[in-house]
Structures are given as C-alpha cells and as structure tokens.
Enzyme design. Sequence first.
Site, short mmCIF file in Angstrom:
data_model
loop_
_atom_site.label_atom_id
_atom_site.label_comp_id
_atom_site.label_asym_id
_atom_site.label_seq_id
_atom_site.Cartn_x
_atom_site.Cartn_y
_atom_site.Cartn_z
CG ASP A 191 -2.06 -0.98 1.09
OD1 ASP A 191 -2.32 -1.43 -0.04
OD2 ASP A 191 -2.67 -1.32 2.12
CE LYS A 221 -3.02 -4.04 -3.61
NZ LYS A 221 -3.52 -4.95 -2.61
C1 S3P Z 1 -5.55 -5.33 3.08
C2 S3P Z 1 -4.74 -6.11 2.31
C3 S3P Z 1 -4.10 -5.61 1.09
C4 S3P Z 1 -4.07 -4.09 1.05
C5 S3P Z 1 -5.39 -3.49 1.39
C6 S3P Z 1 -5.83 -3.92 2.77
C7 S3P Z 1 -6.16 -5.94 4.29
O1 S3P Z 1 -4.82 -6.07 -0.03
O2 S3P Z 1 -3.65 -3.65 -0.22
O3 S3P Z 1 -5.30 -2.06 1.36
O4 S3P Z 1 -6.65 -5.21 5.17
O5 S3P Z 1 -6.15 -7.18 4.37
P1 S3P Z 1 -4.57 -7.55 -0.64
O6 S3P Z 1 -4.91 -8.49 0.40
O7 S3P Z 1 -5.50 -7.66 -1.81
O8 S3P Z 1 -3.13 -7.57 -1.03
#
Ligand code: S3P
Length: 434
Positions: free
Chosen positions: A319, A346
């Site tokens: 992120d 994303k």
């Molecule tokens: C998150 C996991 C990440 C991240 C998102 C929040 C979470 O995504 O990019 O902002 O809270 O589990 P991904 O699990 O798709 O990588």
Amino acid sequence: MGVFKGEVTALPPDKSISHRAALIGSLSEGVTEITNFSAGFDNQSTLGVLRDAGIGIIQEEVEGAYGFPVRKVIVTSRGLWSFTAPDKPLMCNNSGSTMRMFAGILAAQPFESELVGDSSLMKRPMKRIADPLRRMGADIELSQAGTAPVRIRGVKDISPIDYVLPVPSAQVKSLVAFAALHADGESRILEPVRSRDHTELMLGLETIDSPDGQRTIVIPGRKTIPARPFHVPSDPSAACFLVALALLGSGSEIIIRDVCLNPTRVGFIPVLKGAGAHITIENSRIIGGECIGDILVRSTPGLNPLVISDRTVVAGVIDELPMLSVLSAFASGEFELHHAEELRTKESDRINAIVVNLERLGFDCEQYPDGFRVIGRRRRPSGRVTAECFDDHRIAMSFAVAARATGEAIELSQSDVVGVSFPNFFAIIDSLTV
Ligand code: S3P
C-alpha cells in the site's frame, strides 16, 4: 520547499484492523466494544454491510484532535450464524476489503446475498475469492470478467479446506479464515509470501513458520468466539505519507504518535532507512497483541534511489508503493520496482496511475507488467500540472505530498477521495506546515 514541524496525535485509526475488529465482532458471542474505530469511508462501508445483514451496530462520535471525530463502535452478535438475509445488494462502495472479507462470512450463511461496489471496485478481480469459497461448497457467481457483483448462495455446512494462497493477499487469507471458522473440522492456509497478519493475531490463531519464510495458519472450525474489546492503533499506511512529507520537505521534523508497528505493515521503514532516511522509532510497546510506537522523522537531503524487487519486501509495502515511488522520483530522480503485478489490481491500476502522472511531471519512465522504472532524467514542466487521481486515495495523497513538500505547481483532479482512508489528511498537513 515546504517546512513541516510538529507532533501528530490524530492519525486515522488503522483501516485493516478497524475492518477486522467489526467483522470479528460480528462473529463473536456477546458485545464487542471497539475504541478508536476509523471514520474513513472504507471502514464505514463495513459497518453498513454488517447492519444490512442484521448485525447490531452502534457508533458513537466524540471530538478528537483538529476537530475530527474519534469513534467508538459497539457490535452485538450471537456468534457465527447471527446474520439475516439482506433484502437488497450489500453496497461496499470503494472498499475491496469489505467485499472480499465479508464474502467469506456470507459463504457460510444459509441464504443468498449479493455484494456490489462503486465503479472502481466493480472492476477489481474477485475470482481469487470465488475459487476457495467454491471449493468449500458455497455457490459463487461473478460477472463474465470475474468481477463483482458477487452473488453468494451460502451453505451452513461449509467444508474445511487446505488452501495454498495463489497471490500474497491478506484479504484472501482472511476471507478463507472467516469461512473456515464455520466449518466442521480444522482448516489450514499456507502462505508462500507473508502478508499482514492482523486476522491471525486478533483471532489468536495458531501459526507454523517454516525456515523458507512460508507460514501455515491453522483454523479450528465451529469454536465459539467470545466477544472481547479491541482498541485500534493509528494507521502506518497513513503515517507513510507524513514520513515522506518530512523527508522531502526542508528542515522538517515530525513525530507521529501511537502508530501500529506490526512488522508486516511497516516494511517501508527499513526500505527508507536503507536509502539513508533519518527515521527513528521511540516508545515501542505491545498493546492488544500489536506493537505500537512513535515514528520520528527528519528531512533527509540526498536520499538514495529506492530499488524494490524482492517479493517479500513488495508484499510488506504494497500500500506504500505509490508514496515510496513518488518520493524516490522527487528526492533522487530515480526509482525501480519489480514483482509488483498486484499493484495493478488495487483501487486503480497503480503502476499505470503513477507512471502517467510522473510523465506529466516530466520524469522519464519505463513500464513493465510487474513494475516500472524512473530513469534519472527530467524535463520540468513549465506550467501547472494536474495529477490524475483515478478515484484512488493513495494516488491522490502521494501527489499531494509531492506538491506540498516541493512547492511545485501540482493540482489534484480529485481531493475528496482521500476520505477513503485519511479524512483529515489535508488538515494534518496544514497543521504541520510552518
Ligand atoms: C488489506 C490487504 C491488502 C491491502 C489493502 C488492505 C487488508 O490487499 O492492499 O489495502 O486489510 O487485508 P490484498 O490483500 O489484496 O493484497
């Protein structure tokens, strides 16, 4: 050049932990009290879908620093099967975490439901959630393109699963874990590349680490989860924007208090320190299973270019990559990223979004399927440049930081979008500006 000084005590509460506290509360028996719950739009979307699926949610607002509200949330539930069939599609707005993690719970409920989102969320990949849930016995329907609407015909006797995560995703890991909590038997999730581990910590799940860095998470099925209170620490992903602001500004010094320092979240600190950044951690302590502390950051002229090409490092800064890349481009003229194909999935295709804007700002870039490079040459634009935000909070904040820190004439195509995760972003920057 901007000069920024001061203490930040009103960073937004962590988005990932806020989502999980509400979702785990909805699966627990009793009354879950969550203090310092985030007012960000994404976390409010999670409360909205829980309410629409029959869970008792009370939210109280008290005024915090800079006049921004701090929230307390009370979730009341009778345990794993307390949900009722919603009478309309559940609206997740911009929040991928809400859609994906709640799908894991809905897959184990004996009714039909449908999850929808805004135009950005309706384009994001959902096959990654349908695959494990179908294997566990739920009926999941997606669009032809493998996106939302996600239509779920849940099953009460969902099966346990042994699952190897095909992508390093804490959201997918969590939705499988949430579904598996309802199964009659033990499930195991193997994570080849480590991702944020809040779900494991908050549920107290057993984890087994192997020497090659892989982790197995063990989920016992059908165990009562007693309600317990959660306190949400400040969001390290929000802190990263202020860290970059101080590093890029001149003669700046900022201290950011009570930030979640979970090692799976603060990968950006070792990356920046490796490039020479003046960052120190103070006052670190463990609260509710999470490490929390203060981040002190000072301007660092002559920051070395960032090169990020290790899959584990990429997962730990996923992120923060928009901010890290924009910071590196402005501070050193160079940046290089590989093995980050996930960044295209994303809130926007972030590789494209960053490159489009850096090119508008005169940087010479090269794009790859899994990353990009900024090639140390710049033709500075003569006039004002508009950074295109692509409905993406982190793209907007990355270029806003560059504008404030360097004083260059950059305006944002959208500014309200920061409210998805950081509603008081501009107010905090104003308060730090000398
Ligand atoms: C998150 C996991 C990440 C991240 C998102 C929040 C979470 O995504 O990019 O902002 O809270 O589990 P991904 O699990 O798709 O990588």
